[in-house]
Design a protein around this motif. Structure first.
Motif, PDB file in Angstrom:
ATOM      1  N   LYS A  56       0.834  -1.200   0.000  1.00 59.46           N
ATOM      2  CA  LYS A  56       0.000   0.000   0.000  1.00 59.46           C
ATOM      3  C   LYS A  56       0.868   1.249   0.000  1.00 59.46           C
ATOM      4  O   LYS A  56       0.612   2.208  -0.748  1.00 59.46           O
ATOM      5  CB  LYS A  56      -0.915  -0.021   1.219  1.00 59.46           C
ATOM      6  N   LEU A  84      -8.341  -8.749  -3.922  1.00 62.19           N
ATOM      7  CA  LEU A  84      -9.362  -7.704  -3.862  1.00 62.19           C
ATOM      8  C   LEU A  84      -8.959  -6.577  -2.911  1.00 62.19           C
ATOM      9  O   LEU A  84      -9.194  -5.400  -3.202  1.00 62.19           O
ATOM     10  CB  LEU A  84     -10.704  -8.309  -3.443  1.00 62.19           C
ATOM     11  N   VAL A  85      -8.342  -6.932  -1.792  1.00 65.30           N
ATOM     12  CA  VAL A  85      -7.859  -5.909  -0.860  1.00 65.30           C
ATOM     13  C   VAL A  85      -6.756  -5.081  -1.503  1.00 65.30           C
ATOM     14  O   VAL A  85      -6.732  -3.844  -1.401  1.00 65.30           O
ATOM     15  CB  VAL A  85      -7.355  -6.568   0.443  1.00 65.30           C
ATOM     16  N   GLN A  88      -8.258  -2.649  -3.922  1.00 68.73           N
ATOM     17  CA  GLN A  88      -8.837  -1.501  -3.228  1.00 68.73           C
ATOM     18  C   GLN A  88      -7.757  -0.505  -2.815  1.00 68.73           C
ATOM     19  O   GLN A  88      -7.910   0.713  -2.989  1.00 68.73           O
ATOM     20  CB  GLN A  88      -9.606  -1.981  -1.994  1.00 68.73           C
ATOM     21  N   ASP A  89      -6.653  -1.026  -2.286  1.00 70.07           N
ATOM     22  CA  ASP A  89      -5.561  -0.150  -1.843  1.00 70.07           C
ATOM     23  C   ASP A  89      -4.949   0.598  -3.026  1.00 70.07           C
ATOM     24  O   ASP A  89      -4.637   1.790  -2.924  1.00 70.07           O
ATOM     25  CB  ASP A  89      -4.480  -0.975  -1.146  1.00 70.07           C
ATOM     26  N   GLN A  91      -6.342   1.378  -5.914  1.00 68.45           N
ATOM     27  CA  GLN A  91      -7.269   2.398  -6.404  1.00 68.45           C
ATOM     28  C   GLN A  91      -7.346   3.580  -5.441  1.00 68.45           C
ATOM     29  O   GLN A  91      -7.391   4.739  -5.874  1.00 68.45           O
ATOM     30  CB  GLN A  91      -8.653   1.783  -6.623  1.00 68.45           C
ATOM     31  N   ALA A  92      -7.335   3.314  -4.140  1.00 72.47           N
ATOM     32  CA  ALA A  92      -7.366   4.391  -3.159  1.00 72.47           C
ATOM     33  C   ALA A  92      -6.113   5.253  -3.236  1.00 72.47           C
ATOM     34  O   ALA A  92      -6.155   6.462  -2.969  1.00 72.47           O
ATOM     35  CB  ALA A  92      -7.515   3.814  -1.754  1.00 72.47           C
ATOM     36  N   THR A 123     -15.069  -5.629  -9.722  1.00 68.57           N
ATOM     37  CA  THR A 123     -14.968  -4.664  -8.617  1.00 68.57           C
ATOM     38  C   THR A 123     -14.170  -3.421  -8.980  1.00 68.57           C
ATOM     39  O   THR A 123     -14.091  -2.497  -8.176  1.00 68.57           O
ATOM     40  CB  THR A 123     -14.290  -5.316  -7.398  1.00 68.57           C
TER      41      THR A 123
END
Length: 297
Positions: A56, A84-85, A88-89, A91-92, A123
């Motif tokens: 991240k 998936l986690v 998300q990281d 994209q954030a 997603t």
């Protein structure tokens, strides 16, 4: 962002932690060279050895220091939950795209791999590049599987292994895949020794390891090929033959690139996650001489 040169820098470590200062320095070199895209947390980026928080942080640093250069972030992991986690990281953090290889301890079936990409793309709000790297994943994509996955939402590129060096065979290999995928999905070549052959055969992007450390020479090869100067692209690539031979001798590019970064003071030694180690002794000395002879030092 899925055309031209996508440069993949090393993620250097120091005292078993990400060396943020050295990593930022490598990113600045790529920005100054005006590469078309930066790819972090690929194989050279040591993604498989890093924790979620480390990955991240690498994504955040890359986006922060890339200026306007698009950043693609690797999200591969052993199970779908972690993929998936990681997505998300990424994209954030502001990633422009994500890169996904089908990692697994147990051998995967084609249907399992398709379902992996199906679940992840459902997603995503950013494009995805399919990472076809049988040397590390031990999974071999069929062209038909690529064709199925390329129909999924957000899939925009396929990062294939090196193509044959015979020009006609290379064209035929790229054409076979192109016939099975939509026009909006680009084909990118990896395997630096074969990059010029792949670009000359119709690949639109070079996903480059050497470009992550020496972007200027990689940019020159890419520009020549995309400007339809195939012989010039091959000439420039052939100048780096001793480097390609080192990559092959040491099981891939990672150890050689890490050692080169250490030699040039771009990363402290040791910079690889243990138990991996860079070249040492006479091998390291020989690489230092080679870098000087190639004009890379």
């Amino acid at each position: 962002m899925f055309s031209g040169l996508a440069a993949f820098p090393l993620t250097p470590l120091k005292n078993d932690e990400v060396d943020e200062h050295a990593f930022i320095g490598l990113l600045k070199r790529l920005v100054e060279a005006k590469v078309n895209a930066i790819g972090v947390l690929g194989s050279t980026g040591n993604y498989a050895y890093l924790s979620r928080e480390e990955r991240k942080r690498v994504a955040e640093i890359a986006v922060q220091h890339a200026n306007t250069t698009p950043v693609m972030v690797g999200i591969s992991a052993l199970n779908l939950r972690d993929v998936l986690v990681n997505a998300q990281d990424a994209q954030a953090a502001g990633a422009s795209a994500v890169l996904l290889a089908p990692m697994s301890y147990q051998p995967l079936t084609e249907n399992e791999v398709f379902k992996l990409y199906e679940a992840v793309t459902a997603t995503l709000s950013v494009p995805l590049c399919v990472y076809d790297n049988p040397g590390t994943t031990h999974f071999t994509f069929s062209d038909e599987l690529h064709g199925r996955i390329a129909q999924l939402p957000q899939v925009r590129s396929i990062k294939i292994p090196g193509v044959p060096k015979d020009p006609q065979a290379a064209v035929e290999r790229v054409d076979r895949l192109r016939a099975l995928i939509p026009d909006h999905v680009s084909i990118g070549v990896s395997g630096d020794a074969c990059a010029a052959h792949g670009l000359n055969a119709g690949c639109e992007v070079w996903y480059s390891v050497i470009g992550g450390l020496y972007p200027e020479i990689a940019q020159s090869i890419t520009t020549a090929a995309l400007n339809r100067e195939p012989q010039e692209a091959l000439r420039l690539s052939q100048q780096l033959t001793p480097m390609w031979e080192l990559f092959a001798r040491h099981g891939g590019s990672l150890r050689v690139v890490a050692t080169a970064a250490e030699i040039q003071g771009l990363a402290d030694s040791p910079c690889l996650p243990r138990p991996l180690s860079a070249l040492a002794g006479k091998e390291k000395e020989a690489l230092a001489v080679l870098l000087d002879n190639l004009g890379l030092a």
